[in-house]
Design a protein around this motif. Structure first.
Motif, mmCIF file in Angstrom:
data_model
loop_
_atom_site.group_PDB
_atom_site.id
_atom_site.type_symbol
_atom_site.label_atom_id
_atom_site.label_comp_id
_atom_site.label_asym_id
_atom_site.label_seq_id
_atom_site.Cartn_x
_atom_site.Cartn_y
_atom_site.Cartn_z
ATOM 1 N N THR A 91 -33.830 -57.820 -46.064
ATOM 2 C CA THR A 91 -32.969 -57.827 -44.888
ATOM 3 C C THR A 91 -33.813 -57.966 -43.631
ATOM 4 O O THR A 91 -34.965 -57.526 -43.589
ATOM 5 N N THR A 92 -33.229 -58.571 -42.625
ATOM 6 C CA THR A 92 -33.926 -58.756 -41.361
ATOM 7 C C THR A 92 -33.565 -57.648 -40.370
ATOM 8 O O THR A 92 -34.076 -57.629 -39.259
ATOM 9 N N SER A 93 -32.674 -56.741 -40.779
ATOM 10 C CA SER A 93 -32.260 -55.673 -39.868
ATOM 11 C C SER A 93 -32.733 -54.320 -40.393
ATOM 12 O O SER A 93 -33.135 -54.190 -41.547
ATOM 13 N N ARG A 140 -33.229 -52.237 -47.246
ATOM 14 C CA ARG A 140 -33.407 -52.131 -45.790
ATOM 15 C C ARG A 140 -34.729 -52.819 -45.480
ATOM 16 O O ARG A 140 -35.480 -53.179 -46.382
ATOM 17 N N ARG A 141 -35.015 -53.002 -44.205
ATOM 18 C CA ARG A 141 -36.254 -53.696 -43.819
ATOM 19 C C ARG A 141 -37.451 -52.979 -44.455
ATOM 20 O O ARG A 141 -37.567 -51.769 -44.391
ATOM 21 N N GLY A 142 -38.308 -53.739 -45.097
ATOM 22 C CA GLY A 142 -39.483 -53.174 -45.740
ATOM 23 C C GLY A 142 -39.243 -52.741 -47.173
ATOM 24 O O GLY A 142 -40.176 -52.396 -47.886
ATOM 25 N N ARG A 143 -37.989 -52.740 -47.600
ATOM 26 C CA ARG A 143 -37.666 -52.358 -48.976
ATOM 27 C C ARG A 143 -36.718 -53.411 -49.560
ATOM 28 O O ARG A 143 -35.518 -53.355 -49.337
ATOM 29 N N PRO A 144 -37.263 -54.390 -50.277
ATOM 30 C CA PRO A 144 -36.430 -55.476 -50.804
ATOM 31 C C PRO A 144 -35.400 -54.979 -51.813
ATOM 32 O O PRO A 144 -35.561 -53.919 -52.412
ATOM 33 N N GLY A 145 -34.390 -55.766 -51.987
ATOM 34 C CA GLY A 145 -33.363 -55.497 -52.972
ATOM 35 C C GLY A 145 -32.975 -56.796 -53.642
ATOM 36 O O GLY A 145 -33.765 -57.733 -53.691
ATOM 37 N N LEU A 172 -36.906 -66.209 -52.625
ATOM 38 C CA LEU A 172 -36.600 -65.024 -51.824
ATOM 39 C C LEU A 172 -35.609 -65.392 -50.724
ATOM 40 O O LEU A 172 -35.834 -66.334 -49.966
ATOM 41 N N LEU A 173 -34.507 -64.643 -50.662
ATOM 42 C CA LEU A 173 -33.510 -64.863 -49.607
ATOM 43 C C LEU A 173 -33.672 -63.794 -48.536
ATOM 44 O O LEU A 173 -33.923 -62.632 -48.849
ATOM 45 N N PHE A 174 -33.509 -64.181 -47.288
ATOM 46 C CA PHE A 174 -33.498 -63.243 -46.175
ATOM 47 C C PHE A 174 -32.052 -63.142 -45.709
ATOM 48 O O PHE A 174 -31.399 -64.163 -45.471
ATOM 49 N N VAL A 175 -31.565 -61.909 -45.616
ATOM 50 C CA VAL A 175 -30.151 -61.695 -45.311
ATOM 51 C C VAL A 175 -29.999 -60.736 -44.138
ATOM 52 O O VAL A 175 -30.924 -60.000 -43.793
ATOM 53 N N GLU A 176 -28.813 -60.776 -43.533
ATOM 54 C CA GLU A 176 -28.464 -59.791 -42.516
ATOM 55 C C GLU A 176 -27.019 -59.390 -42.760
ATOM 56 O O GLU A 176 -26.238 -60.132 -43.374
#
Length: 151
Positions: free
Chosen positions: A116-118, A98-103, A137-141
């Motif tokens: 995630t951006t959401s 979730r936002r602020g907690r990468p996976g 690093l990938l940013f996903v939604e």
């Protein structure tokens, strides 16, 4: 342990450490210092050179290789046609985030660190859309459930 006093062994081990460390530190930098150490090890194998000369050769080769070859091995993330192959593509969540907690997600058979951006909690197995990339690093939604079933 006389073997650890041999400059060939010392420089080889320094080079090996640098090459292995590159796997844990992204950016393609440390490997060039490993190559410089191995060049010095080869020079020490063939002749007696002073410690000052060894350090000079190590520095010149490492920095020279870094300056001349780094762009070839690590192009800027926002250049080249390969950036477009990520944006808008679908990946699958490997580690919840979730936002602020990468996976982590899987894309093209490889695991990638992702954020995630959401604010939505993204569970393992969920399909997501890649909206941006910065180096490794990938940013996903999230993809709405109905839309992910169509893909």
């Amino acid at each position: 342990m006389d073997i650890l006093k041999d400059p060939v062994i010392i420089w080889f081990l320094i080079g090996l450490f640098c090459v292995i460390a590159e796997f844990f530190a992204p950016g393609v930098i440390i490997v060039f210092f490993g190559a410089g150490a191995w060049v010095v090890a080869l020079l020490c194998l063939g002749s007696e050179i002073s410690t000052a000369q060894q350090i000079t050769v190590f520095t010149v080769v490492s920095i020279g290789a870094l300056v001349l070859l780094r762009k070839r091995f690590n192009p800027p993330a926002d250049s080249g046609p390969d950036i477009d192959e990520f944006i808008g593509r679908t990946a699958v969540v490997l580690e919840p985030m979730r936002r602020g907690r990468p996976g982590r997600v899987t894309f093209k058979g490889a695991a990638w660190k992702a954020e995630t951006t959401s604010d939505e909690w993204l569970e393992t197995g969920r399909s997501v859309s890649i909206v941006a990339r910065e180096s490794i690093l990938l940013f996903v939604e999230s993809i709405p459930e109905q839309e992910s079933m169509r893909k």
